[in-house]
Scaffold this active site. Structure first.
Site, short mmCIF file in Angstrom:
data_model
loop_
_atom_site.label_atom_id
_atom_site.label_comp_id
_atom_site.label_asym_id
_atom_site.label_seq_id
_atom_site.Cartn_x
_atom_site.Cartn_y
_atom_site.Cartn_z
CB SER A 38 -13.95 16.94 -9.00
OG SER A 38 -12.54 17.15 -9.06
CG ASP A 79 -6.92 27.49 5.73
OD1 ASP A 79 -5.96 28.18 6.13
OD2 ASP A 79 -6.98 26.25 5.85
CG ASP A 108 -4.99 29.10 13.42
OD1 ASP A 108 -4.18 28.48 14.14
OD2 ASP A 108 -5.60 28.57 12.48
P1 ADP Z 1 -5.61 21.53 1.42
O1 ADP Z 1 -6.77 22.38 1.78
O2 ADP Z 1 -4.37 21.90 2.16
O3 ADP Z 1 -5.36 21.43 -0.06
P2 ADP Z 1 -7.31 19.54 2.57
O4 ADP Z 1 -7.09 18.13 2.97
O5 ADP Z 1 -7.82 20.49 3.57
O6 ADP Z 1 -5.94 20.05 1.92
O7 ADP Z 1 -8.35 19.59 1.35
C1 ADP Z 1 -8.16 18.77 0.22
C2 ADP Z 1 -9.48 18.12 -0.16
O8 ADP Z 1 -10.39 19.12 -0.66
C3 ADP Z 1 -9.35 17.12 -1.27
O9 ADP Z 1 -8.98 15.83 -0.77
C4 ADP Z 1 -10.75 17.11 -1.86
O10 ADP Z 1 -11.63 16.33 -1.07
C5 ADP Z 1 -11.17 18.57 -1.71
N1 ADP Z 1 -10.88 19.31 -2.95
C6 ADP Z 1 -10.15 20.42 -3.06
N2 ADP Z 1 -10.09 20.84 -4.36
C7 ADP Z 1 -10.81 19.96 -5.08
C8 ADP Z 1 -11.12 19.80 -6.47
N3 ADP Z 1 -10.67 20.66 -7.39
N4 ADP Z 1 -11.88 18.75 -6.83
C9 ADP Z 1 -12.33 17.88 -5.92
N5 ADP Z 1 -12.08 17.97 -4.61
C10 ADP Z 1 -11.32 18.99 -4.18
MG MG Z 2 -7.66 22.56 3.74
#
Ligand code: ADP
Ligand code: MG
Length: 353
Positions: free
Chosen positions: A61, A162, A30
């Site tokens: 959350s 993504d 990408d």
């Molecule tokens: P990935 O996208 O691969 O899961 P990332 O580090 O990019 O990993 O994103 C994860 C972050 O997104 C979490 O640490 C949180 O801050 C946020 N996040 C994602 N889903 C939730 C949720 N259901 N509730 C709260 N925060 C979330």
């Molecule tokens: Mg991510």
């Protein structure tokens, strides 16, 4: 499970969901303006929205069991709420007025496992806001706004894959995406196949530095070849003048783009699996982003009956593997692969199905 009703003492006005994603082919392409082929996973993030009773946004959350409140004029927060406030802010930047809101998030997408819970959160929030405020936003625009929110407010320099996958794909379709032009196509999953995703349990400690180094190597290779990005090179003879490791990095990008374009033609599950196996070999040998545990897990999957192909997915250095397997056999294949993987001394877990 705590509900919106219990947190905010009122009913939500709208709800919206968006899935996580896994990339099947087109890894580390990408940022070279190349091609990717992700699909949505069955797990989704769901957001419930309603108007706030006061002047603050209230954001909860369920997974983190955490609530924060802030004025729309406050600085954006730094934790999970940055993704959500970021979505509100990018809408405000384009001139949309967003009233103070009650926002409740719940998700089955594992966080931080490379299945893009962050994009699922952004796309779900933006879909919810589109519905609550009757906004004229198409799915591509939603993906772009989500990416903007993540870059500007969560501080992650992510590409567009993504958010596009979460916004446009579903669990039955692959999203072919040209990351330069955003030309795209929804393709069916290869016939008779389904997807398994397993976490290797290996922390991605080197992922950040390794990723940045690969990016820099690709930029250098492109510059030496006199092209805007490695996507512009299709002939493997053209990279002969490059010194190592630039030559092998470029070879991965070129062959990987070729594999995505081949898969896009519509190939059998067998052939698709072979492309995934070749992708893993290229990521391991030319791009050097695999580690021993990932190789072991991929080997176990590739040797399992009913598996068409398997490879590491995501940036590498740890994290997850994806496999294409016979439809209906994913649960059993993942279970037995996990047992064998654990015998190698690793932990690991099944993420999909
Ligand atoms: P990935 O996208 O691969 O899961 P990332 O580090 O990019 O990993 O994103 C994860 C972050 O997104 C979490 O640490 C949180 O801050 C946020 N996040 C994602 N889903 C939730 C949720 N259901 N509730 C709260 N925060 C979330
Ligand atoms: Mg991510």
């Amino acid at each position: 499970m705590t509900t919106f009703q219990q947190i905010f003492n009122t009913e939500p006005q709208v709800q919206a969901s968006a899935p996580g994603r896994v990339n099947l082919l087109g890894e580390h392409t990408d940022y070279n303006d190349g091609f990717v082929l992700p699909t949505a996973i069955p797990q989704q993030t769901t957001v419930y929205l309603g108007l706030s009773p006061d002047e603050q946004h209230h954001i909860y959350s369920q997974e983190l069991d955490k609530q924060i409140s802030l004025l729309p004029t406050d600085d954006a927060p730094e934790d999970f709420a940055s993704y959500i406030v970021g979505c509100i802010r990018v809408l405000e930047q384009q001139g949309t007025a967003v009233p103070p809101l009650n926002i409740y998030v719940t998700s089955a997408v594992p966080m931080g496992s490379g299945l893009s819970s962050s994009a699922a959160l952004e796309v779900a929030v933006l879909r919810g806001l589109r519905s609550l405020l009757s906004l004229d936003l198409d799915d591509v625009r939603i993906a772009q706004l989500g990416q903007q929110a993540e870059r500007q407010y969560a501080g992650v320099q992510c590409g567009i894959m993504d958010q596009m996958a979460s916004s446009l794909a579903d669990a039955e379709h692959l999203l072919f995406l040209d990351t330069r032009t955003l030309e795209r196509a929804l393709l069916p999953l290869p016939e008779g196949a389904e997807i398994v995703v397993m976490d290797s349990g290996i922390p991605r400690t080197l992922a950040g530095s390794g990723y940045n180094q690969r990016r820099a190597e690709c930029e250098e290779a492109a510059q030496e070849l006199g092209v805007k990005a490695l996507r512009d090179v299709t002939d493997l003879d053209a990279i002969a003048p490059l010194a190592e490791p630039l030559q092998q990095r470029a070879r991965h990008v070129i062959t990987e783009n070729g594999r995505v374009l081949q898969a896009k033609q519509g190939v059998s599950a067998q052939k698709f699996g072979e492309l995934m196996n070749a992708s893993h070999a290229s990521l391991r040998d030319d791009y050097e982003v695999s580690v021993e545990g990932l190789d072991q897990l991929v080997d176990i999957l590739q040797a399992s009956p009913g598996v068409f192909g398997a490879r590491l997915t995501g940036a590498g250095f740890g994290g997850a593997c994806v496999a294409l397997v016979k439809a209906g056999e994913g649960v059993a294949i993942a279970k037995s692969a996990l047992e064998r993987y654990r015998q190698t001394g690793h932990q690991g877990s099944v993420l999909v199905p």
